[in-house]
Write an enzyme that holds these catalytic residues in place. Sequence first.
Site: not given
Length: 360
Positions: A250, A335, A337
């Site tokens: 990001c 992202h 995660e």
Amino acid sequence: MKATLILANGSVFSGTSIGSTSDRICEMVFNTSMTGYQEILTDPSYAGQGIVMSYPLIGNYGVNSVDNESGRPWAEAFVVRHLSPMGSNFRCEDTLDSYLKKHNITGIEGVDTRALTKILRSQGSMNGMITCAEHFNVAEIMEKLKAYRVEGTVERVSRKEPEDCPAYGEEKYKVAMMDYGVKQNMIECLRRRGCHVTVFPATTPAETVLSGGFDGVMLSNGPGDPADNVGIIAEVKKLYESNIPLFAVCLGHQLMALATGAKTGRLAYGHRGGNHPVRDLEAKRVFITSQNHGYMVLADSVDPAVAEVSHINVNDGTCEGLRYKRPNCFTTQFHPEASPGPQDTEYLFDRFIASMGGDK
């Protein structure tokens, strides 16, 4: 109590106050996620912003003490169609309204969030103000909205001191995490893979990291315009010029691009939600990803001798990842995660582990 949302384009939405009753000016953005509102509120990338949830029912499973992505919520304001008055879930510890009040987040419900989202999507993200005042001067508010800018947020959300996060189970690697606004699950994904993670403040000199005996470095997500972080970009360039394995996500992805000569630009309304399709050009597969960003790396500004685009956004064709020619260095805009969102792209953490030597 009545509340009013005034946008910089002159649009006015009336509703009911939730959370704090303080006047709040911020950049209004929309998120298309159906769940995960607590993770969204506590994502440091939302610092300086007000979140419009496009899904109409929010708060139905309440809040708890374990789903936070950082130590506190960072969103300035919260806009929903309907706020559930109670949370129905075995993990529920409190209502979302109480949570907003506790953390001084100004909110409004009863707003036509579909119409509001269409404005932000067609005209772009814009500043807005939520007020509970019965009477207000629109002209004065417009001047305040015109003057507001999200800035200085990376230093505000980053840790002030390094923090050690031991691996779960056997320690295999030592990873330095540069905290530009890191989400907790990014750290957890590494710890579950046998990494001892040391989280460093955003302004930590590269020399400190490179002399720490780490096997790899991650550059985290974070808020604001990446080009504002001139000093941090200079340190990222030093990390890039070393031989240490690097993985950036990001804001970190954007900072790496700027450090290597590419340019970034502002998206009209950003990508925020847990349902964004991204094509992995090497795997020739599309993955559904979690995203939260208002800026992008301009693909045509990337020097092909330095890096190549590895992922693209299926919806608008923007750059979603870069694979660098320098060994063991890759970055993604989305992202991996998640939290909230799909976990389809956690394989990128495994790729990072492999860049540090694979399983030990």
